[in-house]
Design a protein around this motif. Structure first.
Motif, PDB file in Angstrom:
ATOM      1  N   LYS A  78       0.678  -1.305  -0.099  1.00 35.75           N
ATOM      2  CA  LYS A  78      -0.003   0.047   0.098  1.00 35.75           C
ATOM      3  C   LYS A  78       0.851   1.416  -0.007  1.00 35.75           C
ATOM      4  CE  LYS A  78      -3.861  -2.185   2.342  1.00 35.75           C
ATOM      5  NZ  LYS A  78      -4.604  -2.754   1.043  1.00 35.75           N
ATOM      6  N   GLU A  79       2.132   1.241  -0.081  1.00 31.64           N
ATOM      7  CA  GLU A  79       3.049   2.239  -0.181  1.00 31.64           C
ATOM      8  C   GLU A  79       3.126   2.880  -1.477  1.00 31.64           C
ATOM      9  OE1 GLU A  79       7.918   2.714   1.023  1.00 31.64           O
ATOM     10  OE2 GLU A  79       6.703   0.724   0.995  1.00 31.64           O
ATOM     11  N   PRO A  89      -0.231   6.969  -5.978  1.00 31.56           N
ATOM     12  CA  PRO A  89      -0.832   5.894  -5.428  1.00 31.56           C
ATOM     13  C   PRO A  89      -0.195   4.664  -5.802  1.00 31.56           C
ATOM     14  CG  PRO A  89      -2.619   7.427  -5.880  1.00 31.56           C
ATOM     15  CD  PRO A  89      -1.413   7.744  -6.917  1.00 31.56           C
ATOM     16  N   GLU A  91      -1.945   1.560  -6.744  1.00 36.94           N
ATOM     17  CA  GLU A  91      -2.794   1.063  -7.518  1.00 36.94           C
ATOM     18  C   GLU A  91      -2.870   1.780  -9.074  1.00 36.94           C
ATOM     19  OE1 GLU A  91      -4.697   4.093  -4.917  1.00 36.94           O
ATOM     20  OE2 GLU A  91      -3.855   2.017  -4.599  1.00 36.94           O
ATOM     21  N   HIS A 117      -0.954 -10.360  -5.790  1.00 34.51           N
ATOM     22  CA  HIS A 117      -1.576  -8.822  -5.455  1.00 34.51           C
ATOM     23  C   HIS A 117      -3.026  -8.953  -5.646  1.00 34.51           C
ATOM     24  CE1 HIS A 117       1.819  -6.382  -4.340  1.00 34.51           C
ATOM     25  NE2 HIS A 117       2.633  -6.608  -5.462  1.00 34.51           N
ATOM     26  N   GLU A 121      -5.767  -8.562  -2.573  1.00 32.67           N
ATOM     27  CA  GLU A 121      -6.926  -7.538  -2.376  1.00 32.67           C
ATOM     28  C   GLU A 121      -8.136  -7.982  -2.273  1.00 32.67           C
ATOM     29  OE1 GLU A 121      -6.288  -4.396  -5.042  1.00 32.67           O
ATOM     30  OE2 GLU A 121      -4.250  -4.520  -5.090  1.00 32.67           O
TER      31      GLU A 121
END
Length: 148
Positions: A78-79, A89, A91, A117, A121
């Protein structure tokens, strides 16, 4: 995380997956760059402590038998990715790299990382966690082993 760190992590991951030492990767780079990288230079690159030229990225991809886009795929979680102008972001970073051209083949390691990933999620969504718990309780009730 800076882009150089993301690339460096992926270089390390791919090098280790191919069972290459730092020195072996440095020697392989020398075949394309005209001069090998030292073990320390490879280590610095893997730690994200240097920028890469287009020629170096091409040599790294060739030496690791992968694609240039595969070098940019990183387990950032999420970094966000830090760019000089703004922070991107995770994503958005992954989307730019993985979905820009659907005809570009992904290497096996990259495909696995992307799949993991995506699975992570989906499985971490609160609704699915609750449904999984409901499913386990329903299965216990059906088997007569559930005790409220």
């Amino acid at each position: 995380m800076r882009v150089e760190e993301a690339v460096g992590r992926q270089i390390a991951r791919l090098r280790e997956a191919r069972r290459m030492s730092l020195a072996e990767l440095g020697e392989a780079l020398g075949r394309y760059l005209g001069k090998p990288w030292s073990r320390q230079a490879v280590h610095q690159a893997e730690r994200g402590r240097r920028a890469f030229t287009a020629t170096e990225l091409t040599a790294i991809a060739l030496a690791l038998d992968t694609s240039i886009p595969a070098l940019f795929v990183a387990d950032t979680g999420k970094e966000p990715i830090e760019m000089p102008g703004r922070t991107v972001p995770p994503e958005e970073y992954r989307a730019v790299l993985l979905h820009a051209d659907k005809d570009t083949p992904l290497d096996g390691v990259e495909e696995l990382i992307v799949a993991l990933h995506d699975i992570e999620e989906v499985l971490s969504r609160p609704t699915l966690v609750r449904l999984a718990k409901i499913g386990r309780v329903a299965e216990q009730v059906a088997q007569g082993t559930h005790h409220p």
